[in-house]
Write a protein that holds these residues in place. Structure first.
Motif, PDB file in Angstrom:
ATOM      1  N   ILE A   1      16.186   0.339   1.356  1.00 48.79           N
ATOM      2  CA  ILE A   1      14.800   0.764   1.522  1.00 48.79           C
ATOM      3  C   ILE A   1      13.888  -0.146   0.689  1.00 48.79           C
ATOM      4  O   ILE A   1      14.267  -0.568  -0.406  1.00 48.79           O
ATOM      5  N   THR A   2      12.732  -0.471   1.241  1.00 47.15           N
ATOM      6  CA  THR A   2      11.783  -1.314   0.502  1.00 47.15           C
ATOM      7  C   THR A   2      10.933  -0.411  -0.382  1.00 47.15           C
ATOM      8  O   THR A   2      10.288   0.517   0.091  1.00 47.15           O
ATOM      9  N   ILE A   3      10.969  -0.698  -1.672  1.00 51.33           N
ATOM     10  CA  ILE A   3      10.236   0.099  -2.652  1.00 51.33           C
ATOM     11  C   ILE A   3       9.139  -0.777  -3.261  1.00 51.33           C
ATOM     12  O   ILE A   3       9.347  -1.967  -3.483  1.00 51.33           O
ATOM     13  N   VAL A   4       7.988  -0.173  -3.539  1.00 55.17           N
ATOM     14  CA  VAL A   4       6.923  -0.917  -4.212  1.00 55.17           C
ATOM     15  C   VAL A   4       6.986  -0.577  -5.697  1.00 55.17           C
ATOM     16  O   VAL A   4       7.086   0.587  -6.078  1.00 55.17           O
TER      17      VAL A   4
ATOM     18  N   LEU B   1       0.831  -1.219   0.000  1.00 57.47           N
ATOM     19  CA  LEU B   1       0.000   0.000   0.000  1.00 57.47           C
ATOM     20  C   LEU B   1       0.860   1.262   0.000  1.00 57.47           C
ATOM     21  O   LEU B   1       0.355   2.366  -0.181  1.00 57.47           O
ATOM     22  N   ASN B   2       2.160   1.096   0.225  1.00 57.93           N
ATOM     23  CA  ASN B   2       3.053   2.267   0.225  1.00 57.93           C
ATOM     24  C   ASN B   2       3.529   2.642  -1.185  1.00 57.93           C
ATOM     25  O   ASN B   2       4.424   3.477  -1.327  1.00 57.93           O
ATOM     26  N   PHE B   3       2.934   2.032  -2.198  1.00 60.37           N
ATOM     27  CA  PHE B   3       3.320   2.383  -3.575  1.00 60.37           C
ATOM     28  C   PHE B   3       3.193   3.898  -3.766  1.00 60.37           C
ATOM     29  O   PHE B   3       2.159   4.495  -3.444  1.00 60.37           O
ATOM     30  N   GLY B   4       4.261   4.503  -4.259  1.00 65.90           N
ATOM     31  CA  GLY B   4       4.261   5.953  -4.498  1.00 65.90           C
ATOM     32  C   GLY B   4       4.529   6.776  -3.252  1.00 65.90           C
ATOM     33  O   GLY B   4       4.705   7.992  -3.330  1.00 65.90           O
ATOM     34  N   HIS B   5       4.563   6.114  -2.079  1.00 66.76           N
ATOM     35  CA  HIS B   5       4.646   6.865  -0.827  1.00 66.76           C
ATOM     36  C   HIS B   5       6.074   7.217  -0.404  1.00 66.76           C
ATOM     37  O   HIS B   5       6.267   8.165   0.347  1.00 66.76           O
ATOM     38  N   THR B   6       7.073   6.437  -0.857  1.00 70.58           N
ATOM     39  CA  THR B   6       8.449   6.738  -0.421  1.00 70.58           C
ATOM     40  C   THR B   6       8.868   8.099  -0.964  1.00 70.58           C
ATOM     41  O   THR B   6       9.267   8.991  -0.208  1.00 70.58           O
ATOM     42  N   PHE B   7       8.743   8.267  -2.277  1.00 65.26           N
ATOM     43  CA  PHE B   7       9.059   9.574  -2.869  1.00 65.26           C
ATOM     44  C   PHE B   7       7.965  10.580  -2.501  1.00 65.26           C
ATOM     45  O   PHE B   7       8.242  11.744  -2.251  1.00 65.26           O
ATOM     46  N   GLY B   8       6.716  10.096  -2.449  1.00 66.19           N
ATOM     47  CA  GLY B   8       5.583  10.973  -2.123  1.00 66.19           C
ATOM     48  C   GLY B   8       5.754  11.676  -0.780  1.00 66.19           C
ATOM     49  O   GLY B   8       5.578  12.883  -0.667  1.00 66.19           O
ATOM     50  N   HIS B   9       6.144  10.901   0.249  1.00 63.02           N
ATOM     51  CA  HIS B   9       6.342  11.513   1.575  1.00 63.02           C
ATOM     52  C   HIS B   9       7.464  12.548   1.528  1.00 63.02           C
ATOM     53  O   HIS B   9       7.389  13.583   2.189  1.00 63.02           O
ATOM     54  N   ALA B  10       8.505  12.250   0.747  1.00 62.06           N
ATOM     55  CA  ALA B  10       9.627  13.204   0.657  1.00 62.06           C
ATOM     56  C   ALA B  10       9.162  14.502  -0.007  1.00 62.06           C
ATOM     57  O   ALA B  10       9.573  15.593   0.386  1.00 62.06           O
ATOM     58  N   TYR B  11       8.274  14.408  -0.996  1.00 63.59           N
ATOM     59  CA  TYR B  11       7.734  15.629  -1.629  1.00 63.59           C
ATOM     60  C   TYR B  11       6.833  16.368  -0.638  1.00 63.59           C
ATOM     61  O   TYR B  11       6.887  17.584  -0.530  1.00 63.59           O
ATOM     62  N   GLU B  12       6.043  15.582   0.093  1.00 61.30           N
ATOM     63  CA  GLU B  12       5.099  16.189   1.040  1.00 61.30           C
ATOM     64  C   GLU B  12       5.847  16.990   2.102  1.00 61.30           C
ATOM     65  O   GLU B  12       5.439  18.086   2.472  1.00 61.30           O
ATOM     66  N   SER B  13       6.980  16.441   2.580  1.00 63.30           N
ATOM     67  CA  SER B  13       7.709  17.152   3.646  1.00 63.30           C
ATOM     68  C   SER B  13       8.404  18.409   3.149  1.00 63.30           C
ATOM     69  O   SER B  13       8.828  19.226   3.954  1.00 63.30           O
ATOM     70  N   GLN B  14       8.582  18.525   1.828  1.00 67.16           N
ATOM     71  CA  GLN B  14       9.279  19.720   1.338  1.00 67.16           C
ATOM     72  C   GLN B  14       8.356  20.919   1.165  1.00 67.16           C
ATOM     73  O   GLN B  14       8.805  22.043   1.050  1.00 67.16           O
TER      74      GLN B  14
ATOM     75  N   GLY C   1       1.454  -5.349  -7.984  1.00 67.32           N
ATOM     76  CA  GLY C   1       2.610  -4.689  -7.364  1.00 67.32           C
ATOM     77  C   GLY C   1       3.512  -5.714  -6.696  1.00 67.32           C
ATOM     78  O   GLY C   1       3.076  -6.816  -6.379  1.00 67.32           O
ATOM     79  N   HIS C   2       4.780  -5.360  -6.522  1.00 68.25           N
ATOM     80  CA  HIS C   2       5.679  -6.233  -5.755  1.00 68.25           C
ATOM     81  C   HIS C   2       6.684  -5.374  -4.994  1.00 68.25           C
ATOM     82  O   HIS C   2       6.849  -4.188  -5.286  1.00 68.25           O
ATOM     83  N   LEU C   3       7.359  -5.995  -4.016  1.00 68.28           N
ATOM     84  CA  LEU C   3       8.328  -5.249  -3.206  1.00 68.28           C
ATOM     85  C   LEU C   3       9.736  -5.475  -3.754  1.00 68.28           C
ATOM     86  O   LEU C   3      10.075  -6.559  -4.217  1.00 68.28           O
ATOM     87  N   GLU C   4      10.545  -4.414  -3.698  1.00 71.19           N
ATOM     88  CA  GLU C   4      11.945  -4.511  -4.119  1.00 71.19           C
ATOM     89  C   GLU C   4      12.813  -3.854  -3.057  1.00 71.19           C
ATOM     90  O   GLU C   4      12.389  -2.876  -2.441  1.00 71.19           O
ATOM     91  N   GLU C   5      14.017  -4.373  -2.871  1.00 73.52           N
ATOM     92  CA  GLU C   5      14.960  -3.726  -1.957  1.00 73.52           C
ATOM     93  C   GLU C   5      15.869  -2.815  -2.775  1.00 73.52           C
ATOM     94  O   GLU C   5      16.518  -3.266  -3.715  1.00 73.52           O
TER      95      GLU C   5
END
Ligand SMILES: NC(=O)c1ccc[n+]([C@@H]2O[C@H](COP(=O)([O-])OP(=O)(O)OC[C@H]3O[C@@H](n4cnc5c(N)ncnc54)[C@H](O)[C@@H]3O)[C@@H](O)[C@H]2O)c1
Ligand SMILES: [Zn+2]
Length: 334
Positions: free
Chosen positions: A307-310, A230-243, A318-322
């Motif tokens: 970091i685990t990326i979707v 469910l975190n697809f798009g959220h790793t980079f997304g959270h970084a954009y949100e915090s900026q 979707g799948h998980l990648e390290e």
């Protein structure tokens, strides 16, 4: 329709039906008192509709917006509950978006070691995303959702009619989470967004999104494994949100940009881009890539090196990648 959710804490129904807000009372147990929580942005007509069914229930209203999701406002809710002699047998009803349901859910979780809680989400984001999963909480010292609890509602009542008063930007913002669910879990859901008249399929979009989330959460309540999808798009997304500050980009908008950053398969990227364009969601922003990488490195989900990326190489799967931080930097073209 009713979607049943099974969790270790309890099982509960999600009612999804147009007009059901005017029949909430019929769904409630015979006895017990209620304490309603909402914010001043939720359209008055929905508050009036609920209050008319529970004329004796106190209604605590706080100022709308993420800035209210803090310890002071949470304590004010608890103080008001105490003042109104809310007992362990009573029920908190949340009427509003994710800010209200997170706050009221956490107030219910913490008051007298936890009392019953009913969630009535009134934004696309809270209907699609926060109503299932049991996460409640508040922000603290600048950190989002830093204090909180897993606390399952006794019932969720979703009335798509309430979305008719939602400002357009918030309406579209929440649907980014449905697009996300489509890309990683449900191709048919994604295909609804590819239709010219996608808005006519709103109820089906909400329903399919809820089922997709329910199926994942039931398998992994505490986010130990598959729920990470469910975190697809959220790793980079959270970084954009915090900026940005609280208003620059909304959460779903950042998830949309985050999905576009991470996705590598050309076909998936093309279809996703077309859907985001049609909906009016952003695909990229001009934030400093160095700052984005730094924020990802410090993300609580990264162990500073990996970091685990979707990822999705096919719509609906979707799948998980390290990834290493070098992979992240490469993606940001650093
Ligand atoms: N618990 C979870 O699993 C989970 C998941 C995703 C997001 N969240 C949280 O949800 C929050 C964001 O939720 P949101 O996007 O719903 O924002 P929000 O709750 O701030 O609502 C957006 C705005 O719409 C107004 N509003 C709400 N319903 C309305 C209606 N029917 N008509 C007119 N206006 C209405 C609100 O007053 C507010 O101004 C964030 O704090 C986020 O952390 C929680
Ligand atoms: Zn999200």
């Amino acid at each position: 329709m009713v979607i049943e959710v099974h969790t270790q804490q309890k099982n509960y129904p999600v009612y999804l039906e147009r007009g059901i807000l005017s029949r909430v009372k019929e769904l409630m147990p015979e006895n017990g008192s209620y304490f309603i929580v909402s914010d001043d942005g939720v359209d008055e007509k929905w508050k009036e509709c609920l209050q008319a069914q529970f004329p004796d229930a106190p209604m605590h209203i706080f100022k709308n917006g993420e800035a209210s999701k803090n310890p002071e406002v949470w304590l004010e809710i608890l103080a008001d509950m105490l003042k109104n002699e809310v007992s362990r047998k009573d029920t908190v009803i949340a009427l509003g978006g994710g800010v209200v349901t997170d706050m009221a859910g956490f107030a219910a979780a913490s008051y007298m070691r936890g009392i019953r809680y009913i969630s009535i989400p009134t934004t696309t984001l809270s209907m699609i995303d926060s109503s299932v999963g049991g996460k409640t909480g508040i922000d603290f010292e600048g950190r989002k959702n830093c204090i909180g609890a897993f606390w399952q509602p006794d019932m969720v009542i979703a009335d798509p009619e309430t979305l008719t008063t939602l400002p357009r930007r918030h309406f579209i913002n929440g649907l980014a989470e449905a697009v996300k669910a489509g890309v990683i879990l449900d191709e048919k859901l994604f295909e609804l967004f590819e239709k010219d008249d996608w808005e006519a399929h709103l109820d089906e979009i909400i329903c399919r999104s809820l089922i997709a989330k329910r199926d994942i959460v039931e398998q992994d309540e505490r986010e130990g494994g598959i729920r990470k999808l469910l975190n697809f798009g959220h790793t980079f997304g959270h970084a954009y949100e915090s900026q940005g500050n609280l208003n620059t980009w909304l959460h779903g908008e950042c998830v949309a940009m985050g999905m576009m950053t991470v996705v590598e398969n050309e076909d998936v990227k093309k279809r996703l881009s077309a859907v985001l364009k049609r909906m009016g969601l952003p695909e990229s922003c001009n934030y400093d890539p160095k700052e984005t990488a730094k924020l990802i490195r410090n993300d609580k989900k990264a162990d500073h090196k990996r970091i685990t990326i979707v990822q999705a190489d096919e719509i609906g799967k979707g799948h998980l990648e390290e990834w290493t931080m070098e992979d992240v930097e490469r993606k940001l073209m650093l």
